[in-house]
Design an enzyme around this catalytic site. Structure first.
Site, PDB file in Angstrom:
ATOM      1  N   HIS A 115      -4.261  -7.329  14.839  1.00 26.46           N
ATOM      2  CA  HIS A 115      -5.338  -7.168  15.823  1.00 26.46           C
ATOM      3  C   HIS A 115      -6.326  -8.331  15.836  1.00 26.46           C
ATOM      4  O   HIS A 115      -7.233  -8.362  16.670  1.00 26.46           O
ATOM      5  CB  HIS A 115      -6.101  -5.870  15.547  1.00 26.46           C
ATOM      6  CG  HIS A 115      -6.990  -5.968  14.344  1.00 26.46           C
ATOM      7  ND1 HIS A 115      -6.495  -6.042  13.059  1.00 26.46           N
ATOM      8  CD2 HIS A 115      -8.337  -6.046  14.238  1.00 26.46           C
ATOM      9  CE1 HIS A 115      -7.502  -6.144  12.213  1.00 26.46           C
ATOM     10  NE2 HIS A 115      -8.633  -6.158  12.906  1.00 26.46           N
ATOM     11  N   HIS A 155     -10.790 -11.370  17.768  1.00 22.20           N
ATOM     12  CA  HIS A 155     -10.585  -9.967  17.402  1.00 22.20           C
ATOM     13  C   HIS A 155     -10.222  -9.198  18.670  1.00 22.20           C
ATOM     14  O   HIS A 155     -11.033  -9.089  19.579  1.00 22.20           O
ATOM     15  CB  HIS A 155     -11.880  -9.427  16.785  1.00 22.20           C
ATOM     16  CG  HIS A 155     -11.730  -8.125  16.080  1.00 22.20           C
ATOM     17  ND1 HIS A 155     -11.543  -6.931  16.737  1.00 22.20           N
ATOM     18  CD2 HIS A 155     -11.735  -7.843  14.757  1.00 22.20           C
ATOM     19  CE1 HIS A 155     -11.454  -5.961  15.846  1.00 22.20           C
ATOM     20  NE2 HIS A 155     -11.565  -6.490  14.633  1.00 22.20           N
TER      21      HIS A 155
END
Length: 166
Positions: free
Chosen positions: A71, A86
């Site tokens: 992620h 992110h």
């Protein structure tokens, strides 16, 4: 003279431009719906509310860290700038589901090189938010940071921040 002979005198550019790693809507860091990012606890930056599921490199440098949960990716420029991309918020809990990482730690990347593909719909349905923070994690080592106030951004094309490192 010896530096020239042995190639150790390479002048590192202190100025660097950070481009949008995603296509979508620009989000001011203070408006990211997560206090860790909004209160700049991890550093200065911005967010993007993506309209498509591909992340490209926002800088030229190397892949410093690929999170096992896919992620997030850490990047490092030659001048020392460290950047975290992110994807979404609370996406660590998805344990890699919906993400396809296209690079490995140590890979050299240029602006616009694909880093990660992700299922936007899956993340939208299973995470807190798809808004994706882009953070300078070593803000303290920057001499100046100029963030442009954008609306819509295009991955690999829209310049969002100019940074001068110490």
């Amino acid at each position: 003279m010896f530096k020239k002979l042995f190639g150790k005198g390479k002048e590192v550019q202190k100025d660097i431009a950070i481009y949008a790693p995603l296509t979508g809507e620009y989000v001011k860091i203070e408006d990211i719906p997560d206090p860790v990012f909004a209160q700049k606890m991890m550093g200065e930056g911005f967010g993007i509310n993506p309209t498509e599921g591909e992340v490209v490199s926002p800088i030229a440098g190397r892949v410093d860290n690929v999170f096992p949960t896919k992620h997030a990716i850490g990047l490092k420029a030659d001048n020392g700038l460290e950047l975290l991309v992110h994807i979404g918020l609370d996406t660590v809990q998805l344990d890699g589901e919906g993400f396809e990482v296209l690079v490995s730690s140590g890979d050299e990347v240029n602006v616009g090189d694909p880093l990660v593909r992700f299922n936007l719909e899956y993340i939208n349905n299973n995470a807190k938010s798809v808004i994706s923070p882009i953070i300078i994690t070593n803000t303290d080592q920057a001499a100046s940071i100029n963030i442009y106030d954008e609306n819509a951004v295009i991955k690999g094309e829209t310049k969002v921040i100019d940074v001068t490192m110490n």
